[in-house]
Motif scaffolding. Structure first.
Motif, PDB file in Angstrom:
ATOM      1  N   VAL A 247     -13.429  -3.698   5.607  1.00 36.03           N
ATOM      2  CA  VAL A 247     -12.501  -2.553   5.710  1.00 36.03           C
ATOM      3  C   VAL A 247     -11.968  -2.158   4.324  1.00 36.03           C
ATOM      4  O   VAL A 247     -11.745  -0.978   4.051  1.00 36.03           O
ATOM      5  N   VAL A 248     -11.807  -3.142   3.446  1.00 37.42           N
ATOM      6  CA  VAL A 248     -11.303  -2.804   2.102  1.00 37.42           C
ATOM      7  C   VAL A 248     -12.388  -2.064   1.296  1.00 37.42           C
ATOM      8  O   VAL A 248     -12.124  -1.002   0.712  1.00 37.42           O
ATOM      9  N   TYR A 249     -13.606  -2.614   1.296  1.00 36.26           N
ATOM     10  CA  TYR A 249     -14.667  -1.951   0.517  1.00 36.26           C
ATOM     11  C   TYR A 249     -14.976  -0.559   1.074  1.00 36.26           C
ATOM     12  O   TYR A 249     -15.267   0.366   0.324  1.00 36.26           O
ATOM     13  N   GLU A 250     -14.880  -0.418   2.408  1.00 32.88           N
ATOM     14  CA  GLU A 250     -15.112   0.908   2.992  1.00 32.88           C
ATOM     15  C   GLU A 250     -14.067   1.897   2.472  1.00 32.88           C
ATOM     16  O   GLU A 250     -14.377   3.039   2.124  1.00 32.88           O
ATOM     17  N   THR A 251     -12.839   1.426   2.417  1.00 30.44           N
ATOM     18  CA  THR A 251     -11.758   2.305   1.939  1.00 30.44           C
ATOM     19  C   THR A 251     -12.010   2.711   0.478  1.00 30.44           C
ATOM     20  O   THR A 251     -11.817   3.868   0.093  1.00 30.44           O
TER      21      THR A 251
ATOM     22  N   SER B 134       4.480  -0.548  -6.756  1.00 26.62           N
ATOM     23  CA  SER B 134       5.885  -0.486  -6.329  1.00 26.62           C
ATOM     24  C   SER B 134       5.999   0.045  -4.898  1.00 26.62           C
ATOM     25  O   SER B 134       6.829  -0.431  -4.129  1.00 26.62           O
ATOM     26  N   GLU B 135       5.123   0.959  -4.526  1.00 28.51           N
ATOM     27  CA  GLU B 135       5.187   1.456  -3.144  1.00 28.51           C
ATOM     28  C   GLU B 135       4.707   0.389  -2.153  1.00 28.51           C
ATOM     29  O   GLU B 135       5.220   0.289  -1.045  1.00 28.51           O
ATOM     30  N   ALA B 136       3.743  -0.407  -2.588  1.00 25.32           N
ATOM     31  CA  ALA B 136       3.271  -1.497  -1.719  1.00 25.32           C
ATOM     32  C   ALA B 136       4.418  -2.485  -1.477  1.00 25.32           C
ATOM     33  O   ALA B 136       4.632  -2.941  -0.350  1.00 25.32           O
ATOM     34  N   ILE B 137       5.152  -2.783  -2.530  1.00 22.46           N
ATOM     35  CA  ILE B 137       6.276  -3.723  -2.374  1.00 22.46           C
ATOM     36  C   ILE B 137       7.293  -3.156  -1.375  1.00 22.46           C
ATOM     37  O   ILE B 137       7.779  -3.865  -0.491  1.00 22.46           O
TER      38      ILE B 137
ATOM     39  N   LYS C  58      -3.292  -3.094   7.667  1.00 22.40           N
ATOM     40  CA  LYS C  58      -2.032  -2.479   7.215  1.00 22.40           C
ATOM     41  C   LYS C  58      -2.181  -2.020   5.753  1.00 22.40           C
ATOM     42  O   LYS C  58      -1.758  -0.927   5.385  1.00 22.40           O
ATOM     43  N   LEU C  59      -2.845  -2.859   4.957  1.00 19.49           N
ATOM     44  CA  LEU C  59      -3.032  -2.507   3.552  1.00 19.49           C
ATOM     45  C   LEU C  59      -3.974  -1.304   3.392  1.00 19.49           C
ATOM     46  O   LEU C  59      -3.686  -0.389   2.606  1.00 19.49           O
ATOM     47  N   VAL C  60      -5.076  -1.287   4.137  1.00 22.34           N
ATOM     48  CA  VAL C  60      -5.994  -0.150   3.950  1.00 22.34           C
ATOM     49  C   VAL C  60      -5.368   1.153   4.466  1.00 22.34           C
ATOM     50  O   VAL C  60      -5.602   2.221   3.902  1.00 22.34           O
ATOM     51  N   ASP C  61      -4.546   1.056   5.503  1.00 21.21           N
ATOM     52  CA  ASP C  61      -3.824   2.265   5.967  1.00 21.21           C
ATOM     53  C   ASP C  61      -2.930   2.774   4.831  1.00 21.21           C
ATOM     54  O   ASP C  61      -2.870   3.969   4.537  1.00 21.21           O
ATOM     55  N   PHE C  62      -2.261   1.837   4.184  1.00 21.56           N
ATOM     56  CA  PHE C  62      -1.399   2.182   3.055  1.00 21.56           C
ATOM     57  C   PHE C  62      -2.227   2.824   1.925  1.00 21.56           C
ATOM     58  O   PHE C  62      -1.833   3.838   1.330  1.00 21.56           O
ATOM     59  N   MET C  63      -3.404   2.239   1.660  1.00 20.46           N
ATOM     60  CA  MET C  63      -4.257   2.773   0.581  1.00 20.46           C
ATOM     61  C   MET C  63      -4.663   4.215   0.871  1.00 20.46           C
ATOM     62  O   MET C  63      -4.671   5.061  -0.017  1.00 20.46           O
ATOM     63  N   ARG C  64      -5.004   4.486   2.121  1.00 18.01           N
ATOM     64  CA  ARG C  64      -5.440   5.844   2.492  1.00 18.01           C
ATOM     65  C   ARG C  64      -4.294   6.846   2.306  1.00 18.01           C
ATOM     66  O   ARG C  64      -4.482   7.932   1.743  1.00 18.01           O
ATOM     67  N   ILE C  65      -3.114   6.437   2.757  1.00 23.08           N
ATOM     68  CA  ILE C  65      -1.948   7.346   2.630  1.00 23.08           C
ATOM     69  C   ILE C  65      -1.611   7.549   1.146  1.00 23.08           C
ATOM     70  O   ILE C  65      -1.341   8.656   0.688  1.00 23.08           O
ATOM     71  N   PHE C  66      -1.683   6.468   0.385  1.00 21.54           N
ATOM     72  CA  PHE C  66      -1.379   6.564  -1.053  1.00 21.54           C
ATOM     73  C   PHE C  66      -2.339   7.547  -1.735  1.00 21.54           C
ATOM     74  O   PHE C  66      -1.933   8.380  -2.551  1.00 21.54           O
TER      75      PHE C  66
END
Ligand code: PMP
Length: 383
Positions: free
Chosen positions: A290-294, A336-339, A370-378
């Motif tokens: 899921v991370v590499y796909e993102t 900082s947004e991840a934190i 949760k992290l990849v969702d965050f990456m997409r939004i970022f």
């Protein structure tokens, strides 16, 4: 089967964060709670494990159980010793050449250097004798040169490599096939240990520091062929580095890191309960996918430069790009947004910069999602 729910319990315990650190790394909440329950009195002893004698029957049971579990998880035959030693994996960078550099007539060992950690090991080994660098030194580790270009020593004392470069994010899934059958293979598995199955009988020795996939730092697990240890003729090995001494004393020549061994025991047991290495392998596959796909679907916003075949499933370094170059401002904003979103320890190592996502066994698929969702939004908000 693997419990894909939030294993570290970020959502069950308000103060817990999701920790994507490269180690010391996040442990499953279940294990931490179990340790907490036993903290003041281990198994009715009235003492914490760290207060118990390493010669006590209670501790003997812990270290023996840990050994049995690792033997079971990896099908380790009796011809191999399982040692719980101190000084982390770094101590093995010295212990390996001290014990084995004189094994064969060449008095030379071959080192495959594929990143920061194997380079450190090779440089340390050079203090003790002749080391042959199998591939030329690189200043940018991005892949592993083809085996056909490797320069091996005839009658090499051993062949050394690191199966997962934690900083550069380079993983060798297969054991190099070009190494002659009678050359002992020694592998630093610190960061991908217990994330996949492997055939221990193909190795002379493997070692792994604990703080990534089985607990607390300071401890290093060594699995080594006993007959090779017997063959070593070096009489000047500092005593705590001497495998003969450690085997003869069942890892207790001096006081072992008892608390770290106790946590390792809990983690091996947890790994077994998750379904063993087969389940851990599947989990690693799913999380890294899921991370590499993102990254790959980000149209170049996120960039991982490692050749596909060698992309690590455990440590994923990436840069955030703007106008064709890595953008440190965006990277600090990402961190900082991840934190703020309760996700920590995502900063890349200073040697490569950027972001690094570490997906050890204690990080669940749900947390990775949760992290990849965050990456997409970022990406949506910043590209
Ligand atoms: N080898 C690898 C692959 C590592 O990732 C590390 C630590 N990050 C080490 C060796 C050194 O381990 P320690 O700090 O436990 O000595």
């Amino acid at each position: 089967m693997t419990n894909d729910s939030s294993v570290n319990g970020c959502c069950e315990h308000s103060e817990r964060k999701v920790n994507f650190g490269p180690g010391p790394a996040q442990l499953p909440l279940e294990v931490l709670k179990n340790v907490q329950a036993e903290f003041l009195s281990y198994n009715g002893s009235g003492s914490n494990v760290m207060e118990l004698s390493h010669r006590s029957s209670a501790f003997a049971k812990i270290i023996q159980e840990a050994e049995q579990d690792i033997r079971e998880l990896l099908s380790v035959p009796e011809s191999y010793a399982v040692l719980f030693l101190q000084g982390g994996a770094t101590a093995q960078f010295s212990a390996v050449p001290l014990n084995f550099l004189n094994l064969k007539s060449s008095q030379t060992a071959d080192y495959l250097v594929t990143g920061y950690w194997s380079e450190k090991a090779a440089k340390e080994a050079e203090k003790f004798g002749k080391i042959n660098w199998v591939v030329p030194k690189s200043d940018k580790y991005r892949d592993v040169p083809s085996e056909s270009t490797w320069k091996l020593t005839e009658n090499s004392s051993y062949f050394y490599y690191c199966s997962n470069e934690t900083i550069h994010g380079i993983e060798l899934e297969d054991i190099p096939s070009i190494v002659p059958k009678d050359t002992p293979i020694i592998c630093d598995m610190s960061s991908n240990f217990l994330t996949r199955s492997f055939d221990i009988t193909k190795f002379a020795m493997v070692f792994a520091s604990a703080q990534k996939n089985f607990g607390a730092s300071g401890l290093v697990l060594v699995i080594v062929r006993k007959d090779l240890v017997e063959k070593s003729t070096n009489k000047s090995i500092p005593v705590t580095f001497d495998y003969k001494v450690q085997i003869a004393n069942a890892s207790m020549y001096n006081t072992p890191p008892t608390f770290s061994v106790y946590i390792a025991n809990k983690m091996f047991n947890w790994t077994k309960r998750q379904g063993g290495l087969k389940s851990m392998n599947q989990l690693s596959d799913k999380k890294s996918k899921v991370v590499y796909e993102t990254i790959d679907q980000s149209n170049g916003f996120y960039m991982n430069v490692i050749e596909n075949k060698y992309r690590s499933r455990v440590n994923i370094p990436l840069r955030i790009m703007k106008d064709g170059t890595a953008n440190e401002k965006l990277e600090s904003l990402f961190l900082s947004e991840a934190i703020k979103a309760n996700m920590i320890e995502l900063k890349g190592h200073r040697a490569v910069g950027g972001i690094r996502i570490s997906l050890y066994n204690g990080v669940s698929l749900q947390e990775t999602t949760k992290l990849v969702d965050f990456m997409r939004i970022f990406q949506k908000n910043n590209s």
